[in-house]
Design an enzyme around this catalytic site. Structure first.
Site, PDB file in Angstrom:
ATOM      1  N   TYR A  72       0.859  -1.189   0.000  1.00  0.00           N
ATOM      2  CA  TYR A  72       0.000   0.000   0.000  1.00  0.00           C
ATOM      3  C   TYR A  72       0.888   1.229   0.000  1.00  0.00           C
ATOM      4  CZ  TYR A  72      -3.439   3.471   1.565  1.00  0.00           C
ATOM      5  OH  TYR A  72      -4.253   4.577   1.663  1.00  0.00           O
ATOM      6  N   LYS A 113       4.152   8.878   9.144  1.00  0.00           N
ATOM      7  CA  LYS A 113       3.858   8.297  10.458  1.00  0.00           C
ATOM      8  C   LYS A 113       4.823   8.779  11.560  1.00  0.00           C
ATOM      9  CE  LYS A 113       0.901   4.935   8.407  1.00  0.00           C
ATOM     10  NZ  LYS A 113       0.952   4.134   7.215  1.00  0.00           N
ATOM     11  N   ASP A 153       9.352   2.748   0.026  1.00  0.00           N
ATOM     12  CA  ASP A 153       8.285   3.410   0.768  1.00  0.00           C
ATOM     13  C   ASP A 153       8.406   2.981   2.227  1.00  0.00           C
ATOM     14  OD1 ASP A 153       6.050   4.410   1.955  1.00  0.00           O
ATOM     15  OD2 ASP A 153       4.618   3.614   0.501  1.00  0.00           O
TER      16      ASP A 153
HETATM   17  C1  LIG Z   1       0.288   4.593   5.823  1.00  0.00           C
HETATM   18  C2  LIG Z   1       1.069   4.386   4.576  1.00  0.00           C
HETATM   19  C3  LIG Z   1       0.967   5.261   3.482  1.00  0.00           C
HETATM   20  C4  LIG Z   1      -0.028   6.377   3.430  1.00  0.00           C
HETATM   21  O1  LIG Z   1       0.198   7.332   4.414  1.00  0.00           O
HETATM   22  P1  LIG Z   1      -1.016   8.303   4.858  1.00  0.00           P
HETATM   23  O2  LIG Z   1      -0.388   9.214   5.838  1.00  0.00           O
HETATM   24  O3  LIG Z   1      -2.067   7.398   5.414  1.00  0.00           O
HETATM   25  O4  LIG Z   1      -1.477   8.993   3.630  1.00  0.00           O
HETATM   26  C5  LIG Z   1       1.800   5.053   2.414  1.00  0.00           C
HETATM   27  N1  LIG Z   1       2.690   4.039   2.395  1.00  0.00           N
HETATM   28  C6  LIG Z   1       2.799   3.177   3.412  1.00  0.00           C
HETATM   29  C7  LIG Z   1       3.813   2.087   3.354  1.00  0.00           C
HETATM   30  C8  LIG Z   1       1.982   3.302   4.529  1.00  0.00           C
HETATM   31  O5  LIG Z   1       2.068   2.417   5.528  1.00  0.00           O
END
Ligand SMILES: *Cc1c(COP(=O)(O)O)cnc(C)c1O
Length: 430
Positions: free
Chosen positions: A144, A266, A238
């Site tokens: 994701y 995060k 990511d």
């Molecule tokens: C949470 C997440 C996102 C998206 O971040 P948001 O702050 O929710 O937009 C993208 N990539 C990874 C790997 C994530 O865990």
């Protein structure tokens, strides 16, 4: 345990907010309950509006590595607020946080701050396309990367086919540039490169946390690096979730594989909305206003959010052993639950990376999204409901990673293990 107030609140919210929530995963849909409305957090605990107290293994889906209401983060925010909430002009706070990120990530010379992980990844993809002059991207099924159009693509029929949008509202014209590969399967990536000579980048969660916790094999990442180099494509890690959670200096520091671009989120905001993407200077030079690739944000680098992130990362850096300590606690948690499950004849696959933990009710090891889907979803739903009843708040989907914080004590973990033993017995007897 009564949750009447939450049930009522959810009913009211559903009349005003689609599904009653501002992000779908909060809706408890896959475990068939109704979400708890939260009154407040205290360290490792959550308290709902009925006054029930839970050990929190979600920690806002990752950001709160020091738990709720950490004193130094809270004080940094209060200090910042007193100088004003937002200026739309540069502040020293941005440079300070940038310095920390550049220092911690060998692959990053320069960094741009945004307000969410989605925004960070979306911008990184645009930068990769702008830098290479190519249109196609490769992503892995089950990873994701936020909800932007070209990344919202699910598996077609097997690996390495052009993706179909996984949501109405995303034109197929947008996602035809997204190629899908299978996690931990280098042949599927080779097929993408054979299918297209127009690949700008391969994006991967080097420690996948959005299909449950499924870390990439080191060897696979090395091969991925070689494939990208051989084909002139950029490699994007990511690390919105794994950054500062799995390890302090990024997946590159534990895998030996250097990405071209890293996305963060995060933990980097300490609980405030912050995302970031960084790369070596030559790549970042393409970004506006230095270069032609446009990217902007009214609240980007917000001083209050920067202060929270700076406090969180500083604290992590100053307590360099903290991630190892959290890792042994997380390992104790899943090993304890695995033993309790085994006594009831239930097989659990477990793993940890720093303060992240994952488990699957699955007979076989999980290496990719397909493996993850073979897990027992019904058993997970029963486990989730049982644990919640006992006062333990786990993520409400089997495809989520669990998180502990420095406020998650050894005692809390031992009590969680005992509770899991009761829940497994109840499930297998009933
Ligand atoms: C949470 C997440 C996102 C998206 O971040 P948001 O702050 O929710 O937009 C993208 N990539 C990874 C790997 C994530 O865990």
């Amino acid at each position: 345990m009564s949750t009447e107030a939450s049930k009522k609140a959810f009913e009211e919210a559903q009349g005003l907010i689609p599904g009653g929530v501002d992000s779908p995963v909060r809706a408890f849909k896959s475990v068939g309950g109704t979400p708890l409305f939260i009154q407040e957090g205290q360290g490792g605990y959550l308290i709902d509006i009925d006054g029930n107290k839970y050990v929190d293994y979600v920690q806002s889906w990752g950001p709160l590595i020091f738990g709720h209401r950490d004193e130094s983060i809270e004080n940094a925010i209060i200090d910042a607020v007193k100088h004003g909430l937002s200026f739309g002009a540069p502040t020293l706070a941005e440079t300070e946080l940038a310095k920390l990120v550049v220092e911690l990530f060998d692959s990053i010379d320069k960094v741009r701050f945004v307000s969410s992980g989605t925004e960070a990844v979306m911008s990184a993809i645009r930068l990769a396309r702008g830098y290479t002059g190519r249109d196609d991207i490769v992503k892995f099924t089950g990873c994701y990367h936020g909800h932007s159009d070209s990344l919202l693509v699910e598996a077609g029929s097997g690996a390495a086919t052009f993706g179909n949008p996984s949501s109405p509202g995303v034109p197929a014209d947008f996602t035809k540039h997204t190629l899908l590969a299978e996690y931990n399967n280098i042949e599927s990536v080779k097929k993408c490169f054979a299918d297209s000579s127009n690949i700008a980048c391969v994006i991967i969660e080097p420690i996948a946390g959005n299909m449950g916790l499924v870390p990439a094999d080191k060897e696979f990442l090395h091969e991925l690096r070689e494939l990208c180099d051989a084909n002139g494509a950029l490699l994007i890690f990511d690390e919105v979730m794994s950054g500062f959670r799995a390890t302090l200096r990024g997946a590159e520091s534990i895998t030996g594989v250097t990405p071209d671009i890293v996305t963060l989120g995060k933990v980097i905001g300490g609980g405030m909305p912050v995302g970031a993407f960084g790369a070596r200077a030559e790549i970042m030079a393409k970004l506006s206003p230095e270069g032609p690739v446009y990217q902007a944000g009214t609240l980007s680098g917000n001083p209050v959010a920067m202060a929270a992130g700076y406090a969180a990362l500083t604290k992590l850096k100053q307590n360099s052993r903290v991630i190892d300590v959290l890792n042994s606690r997380a390992a104790r948690l899943v090993e304890g639950m695995q033993t309790a499950a085994k006594e009831c004849g239930i097989t659990m696959q477990i793993d940890t990376r720093g303060s992240m933990f994952g488990f699957f009710f699955n007979e076989n090891p999980v290496k990719n999204f397909h493996d993850a889907t073979q897990s027992d979803a019904k058993l997970f739903a029963k486990f989730h409901a049982g644990m919640l009843q006992e006062g333990y708040y786990f993520a409400c989907s089997l495809y989520e990673t669990g998180f502990i914080s420095t406020a998650t004590t050894d005692t809390m973990i031992e009590e969680t293990i005992s509770a899991s033993a009761r829940v497994f017995k109840e499930i297998t007897n009933g």
